[in-house]
Structures are given as structure tokens and as C-alpha cells.
Design a protein around this motif. Sequence first.
Motif, mmCIF file in Angstrom:
data_model
loop_
_atom_site.group_PDB
_atom_site.id
_atom_site.type_symbol
_atom_site.label_atom_id
_atom_site.label_comp_id
_atom_site.label_asym_id
_atom_site.label_seq_id
_atom_site.Cartn_x
_atom_site.Cartn_y
_atom_site.Cartn_z
ATOM 1 N N ARG A 167 2.468 5.914 -7.915
ATOM 2 C CA ARG A 167 1.314 6.672 -7.449
ATOM 3 C C ARG A 167 0.037 6.111 -8.065
ATOM 4 O O ARG A 167 0.036 5.753 -9.243
ATOM 5 N N PRO A 168 -1.037 6.020 -7.281
ATOM 6 C CA PRO A 168 -1.114 6.417 -5.875
ATOM 7 C C PRO A 168 -0.303 5.462 -5.000
ATOM 8 O O PRO A 168 -0.141 4.287 -5.324
ATOM 9 N N LEU A 169 0.174 5.993 -3.874
ATOM 10 C CA LEU A 169 1.012 5.213 -2.975
ATOM 11 C C LEU A 169 0.137 4.213 -2.212
ATOM 12 O O LEU A 169 -0.799 4.597 -1.502
ATOM 13 N N ASP A 170 0.410 2.945 -2.393
ATOM 14 C CA ASP A 170 -0.358 1.881 -1.746
ATOM 15 C C ASP A 170 0.419 1.377 -0.529
ATOM 16 O O ASP A 170 1.482 0.763 -0.664
ATOM 17 N N LEU A 171 -0.134 1.620 0.680
ATOM 18 C CA LEU A 171 0.594 1.249 1.893
ATOM 19 C C LEU A 171 0.774 -0.260 2.022
ATOM 20 O O LEU A 171 1.787 -0.724 2.552
ATOM 21 N N ALA A 172 -0.193 -1.033 1.540
ATOM 22 C CA ALA A 172 -0.052 -2.484 1.631
ATOM 23 C C ALA A 172 1.172 -2.956 0.856
ATOM 24 O O ALA A 172 1.928 -3.813 1.319
ATOM 25 N N VAL A 231 -0.219 9.521 4.145
ATOM 26 C CA VAL A 231 -1.048 8.379 3.766
ATOM 27 C C VAL A 231 -1.271 7.471 4.978
ATOM 28 O O VAL A 231 -2.378 6.985 5.232
ATOM 29 N N TRP A 232 -0.202 7.246 5.735
ATOM 30 C CA TRP A 232 -0.308 6.439 6.957
ATOM 31 C C TRP A 232 -1.276 7.073 7.945
ATOM 32 O O TRP A 232 -2.148 6.400 8.514
ATOM 33 N N ARG A 233 -1.150 8.372 8.125
ATOM 34 C CA ARG A 233 -2.039 9.061 9.063
ATOM 35 C C ARG A 233 -3.492 8.971 8.635
ATOM 36 O O ARG A 233 -4.399 8.780 9.459
ATOM 37 N N ALA A 234 -3.729 9.100 7.351
ATOM 38 C CA ALA A 234 -5.103 9.086 6.853
ATOM 39 C C ALA A 234 -5.724 7.698 6.952
ATOM 40 O O ALA A 234 -6.881 7.542 7.362
ATOM 41 N N GLU A 235 -4.965 6.667 6.584
ATOM 42 C CA GLU A 235 -5.532 5.324 6.520
ATOM 43 C C GLU A 235 -5.524 4.604 7.863
ATOM 44 O O GLU A 235 -6.327 3.689 8.084
#
Length: 704
Positions: free
Chosen positions: A182-187, A213-217
Motif C-alpha cells: 500500500r498504496p496499491l500501484d496499478l502500474a 483503484v482501477w475505476r478511479a484511475e
Amino acid sequence: MAGVRPLSSGAGRRRSDLARVKAWWRTLGGDGFVALPPPTRGRYTQSDGHEDAAELFGERGIAAGTSFAYWHWQSQQAFDRDGALTGPLNLHWGGDHATVAAGLGTGPDGYRVVDGGPQGAFQLDRVTRQDADGLPDPQDPHGVRQFLDRVEVPLHDAWPADGRHPLTAPESRWLHARLRERPLDLASAERVARALEAREALSYDEVEALLPVWRAEYAALPTRWGGWRALLHGLLRHDHPQAWEAVDAVGPEACGVLRFFPGERSLTAVRALARTALDAGSGGNARTAVTVWWELHRALHEPDPVRAATALTEEFTAGPTPARACRALAAALHQDAVETRRGEEGGPDEPRGPSQPSEFASLASVRLALDDRLPRELRAAAAEAAFDVGARVREDVGRLGPGYADRTGTDAAEALALADRFTAERDGLLAGTGPELTGYEGRLCDVWHRYRTLSPADVRWLKDRVADPATEMQGLGFCLELLYAHGAAGPEEVEALLPRWKKELTKQYRTTYTEWRHPLVTLTCLALDLGHPVAADLRAWWARPKPLWKHPLRLLTHLGAPDEAKAAELWDHIASGEHDTGHLMTWVLLRARLDGEHPLRIADRLIDAPGVRRYVIEHVLLGVADPAQPLWHYSVSRVNRSWWQRARQVADDPALSDEARLIALTAARRHGMLGDPQRVRPAPTPGEQAEAQSWLANHPLAGH
């Protein structure tokens, strides 16, 4: 001066990976081995690399057959813009494998060269440290990349990956630990999620954490994140309450995941998504969506592939894009036949793929077009896809003889009868049809050679497309150019486009790599030739200062109603050294019309003329070989049948100078038909490849 920092010389700056590799590369050579210089954009394929080697050997007097290694421009994408290595660098080679391996050695300090074997490329990558379990330090990006390269599985073939790439317990713990950070990094989580869900190992808690997180970014474009398929699959597998909202957010691309969850809800969703993709003209998404729709319909309602396809075709013909839908469904039927054969005992062990189809795949194309159980619309789509396949079937029979039946399960005599029937029925099936006009423009260039002559049905179809208000700029350019070049365009085309030209045709449309011009250029030429009243308005629009994009194209309209003044203005532009976007070709065609001479003779006289760029006249020479169908592509295409045909046509023309014929012969040598046949579209048969090689070897100028 006080307070002013001196400019850095860069001496203390750390060298990039690319700089280090190039420095090492310059030290290689000797003992029958040559390292070609690093690539430019001109060395884009392996064929280009072998051509560069031959040229270098000739310049330096190096013996033919000397072993060599190189990388090409596509391989160089392993480095980012700063020269940092982001993936293994593929090193291609020619000659003796053992000599090349010895010449490359183990690689520069900090890197390693991995031998891909006699049939593969060598790879250069960073040296990284691993622990006792073979796991990298999570803070080492190169070690993490190499580990994920090893365990990640493509999610396109099947789900789950089963036992093909099992994870060890330490590997599994390492991957799950990355998703707890955390924080969860999508990359960072992208490839980890793919590696886990390929084994159906993403937990409910992990998809629950990734989803918001996917929805937000990626709210605006969910598929921009490379892990979306794995996440969507995990949501559906866990029956997450927001899974179907995610399907709606993704859109038609979700169909590729929904195929693994057969059920009425999936079928309903795929049907709607397929219609959306078809209406939008998104080729790849539409093909996948239609294929999944058909697969789910078979799984739930009708297992017979032909009856299932017929049921879907009835729905297609009631929609706005039946031809596009039928193309996708015909491709699905064909692939299903090939996959079924592949799974049968005695089926081909190693099908060659779409670029070089197996004997069975070729025969299946013909069978599909001739299957009387299928609706005519579907058979027409199959016939379009199988346009050049009849000759391939005949060649396969002749090459394999009695072994043909073993390869295909069909007697040779029956196969020949099917090929003959296909040849006899093909044009009738295709009457009133044509290629997809809204897809990738390269596919339209691929079929340009089919229109060197126009049948009455071709003319009618082309005219109908020009008259159709739904035909977009690319389709108008394609259809109008063919009609105009063949002398088949008339006042009805001008009248059909009068309501559209000011609002639609005056928009920018790039045609650098197409065989046709901007449709407003062609329309202007037609109106001028016809003396149509709108010609004055069109000329006035071209003369205005804005928009700026049109100015390089204005002179191309001089091909319409040509005269000496237009020819002089065009030549002044050519001699000025301004960028050429079809100007020299226009002048050659214009001059041919004025003088009543074949444009090839005019182009021949321009070789080495003052003010004429060599590379431009080379592509013009081939482009005007057939004045009834010029090739407006900015450069000579190495994968297009039209350019191959015209290169041979020019090279074999005894009325031309030896220099012109050598230009064409050089273009032919560089064409994929000789050096890279898997890239030619449609793929040449083995017989065609052999004939091409024989033609080159026996050409009177081959020794030059």
C-alpha cells in the motif's frame, strides 16, 4: 562568474544502457564474424538486416557467407527514449550459429547474452540477483521484469493456464505479497495480476482492492490499464456484485473475457456488445464479439456450427452492418473448422497460421464459400476471404500428390473439383459486394491489385458506395479513385457528392500510405474533366489560404483537365525541392495525358534529371506502371502485391532503359515476395515463391 553554474560536459553523467551496449558492440568482430553497425529506421526487419549485411560485405570486400549479427529498429524498442533497457534486446544473425555465438561471447559487463539456439535469436539482458528460491528483490525493476517474463502467461488462449506454467509456493507468495503493498500501484500490479489470474489465483480480497483503484484511475478508458482482463475475469469468477457493471464499463472488448462464462446473461451482454462494435466499425472488437456471440449461442442453444451461424446471420441481415457481421462470422466458422481438424487424429501437427495457411486451412476456406447450407451473405463473406485460395489448393495437390489426403482428409480429385467450382462461382458470390471500407487502411491496400480491371459488378458496387451518404472519407477515397482511374466515374458521382463536399470532404484526411488520394482531390479532377459547374467552386476553395493542410494537395488537382500552364506550375514545385506528396507522379500522369504517351516512358526520362529526387522517381516509376490504376502510396511497399506486380512489369519491359529496369529489379529484390514472404498479403504459395526466385535468378539484368 559568481552564482553561475558552468555547463556540464556530461563526463560525469552515467552512460545509458544503449550507450554501453553500443560501446561493447563496436569491439566485436574478427575470426569470420562481423557485427553490423547499430540500426537506423531503414533496417526495420530481419530481411533488411540481411540486405545491410550483403551491402556491407560488398563495400568492404568481405567474403560472402561470413557470419554476422545485428539488431533492427523493431528490436531497438527494447530501449526507452533515455536509452534504458526495458526488455531483452533481440540480436539476429546469419551464417554459422556456432561462429556467431563465439563472436558475441557472454556480453558486456553487467549484461548477459542468452543463446536462442540455431532457430532463434540471441538475447541481451541485464544480469540480476535472485534469492535461493529464484526470486528477485522487489526493488530491482530488471529482476522483477525478468521474473514476470518467466511466470506471466498470455490471457488470450485459454483460462486458466492449468499446469503449463505452475507456480512454486515461494513464487505464489511473492506475487500475492506485491498486491498487499500500500498504496496499491496499478502500474506495478498489472503484470502481477495477470500472472495470478492466469492460474485463477486472484483472491476475492485482491479483486476487491484492485477494482476501486482501477475505476478511479482509468474511469475514462478502462482498457488503458493492461491488467483489466485479469481483473474482469477475477470479478466474474468470484461472482462479484459489481462484475457486470465492469463489463458495461469495458464495452465490446469484454466479450473476450465473457466467452469463459457461458450463460444467458453473458449471451445477452455479448449480443448487445457485438451490435455496438459492429455499428461503430471497430474491426477487431467486432470480430471477437461476433465470434463469442456465436460460441455462446452454440454452447447454450444450437451445437451445430452451421445452424448456429445461420441463426445469427438472420439477426445480422436485420441490422445496419450485415456485411461486416458476416465477415466476422465467416472467419469464426473457418477458425472453428481448422481448430476441429487440429484436434483430430491425423490433423496437421503444426499449422502455419494465417500468414502461411496449412493445406487444410486453404481447403476449408473453399469449402466454406461453397457450403449450400449457409446463407448467401455468409458464403459471400467466405468467398471474399478465400479470394486467392483456389490456386493455393491446386498447388497443394500438385506438390503433395498422394500425401494430400493425409494432410487434409480429402481426396486430391475432390479437392481439385472444389477448387474448380470455387473459381467458377466466386465472382457470382461476390457480385454486389466489396471490401470493408472502414477498417485498417492497409487491408484496403492489400486488395488493390484485385481491381486492376473492373467488372460491371465492381463498377456498380463502387458507384453505390460513392452515392451512399454513410461512406466515410477513407471509403470515398478508395472507391472514387478506382472509378476515376479506370475512366468509370461520371457526372452521377459529382452529383452524389455535391451535398457533402463543403461540410465533409473539406476535412483533413491523411493519405500518405494509401494507394488513393484525398477524395476531394479526385472529385476536383473529375469535375474539371467533365466541365461540371461545381468545378469553379472547387478551384476557388483550393485557392483560399486556409485551411493550411490543403496546400500540398492543391497541385494534385492539376491532373484534371490538364494543360501546359498546370504542367509548368507543377514542375516549378518539383524543381523547388519542396516536399513531394504525389506531385511528381501527378506531373508524369498529366504529361502522359497531354502527350498521348505511356507514363512509364516519361518517368524513364526523368531518372537523374536535375531537381528530381532519386527516391521519388523510383517510387513514381513503379507507381505509374499501370496508368489505369496508379499507386499513390508515398513509398514502395514491400508487402503489397500491387508493388510486386508492377516491379516485375517494369523490370521486364524491354522498351525501358536498363537503368529504369534495374530500379525495378532492385525494388523486386527488396520485396517480401523474395525475402520475407510471411509478411506479404495475401501470403504467396510455395510455388509462387519458387517462381519468384527463378524469375530473379534468370533475369537478364540479375548480375547487375
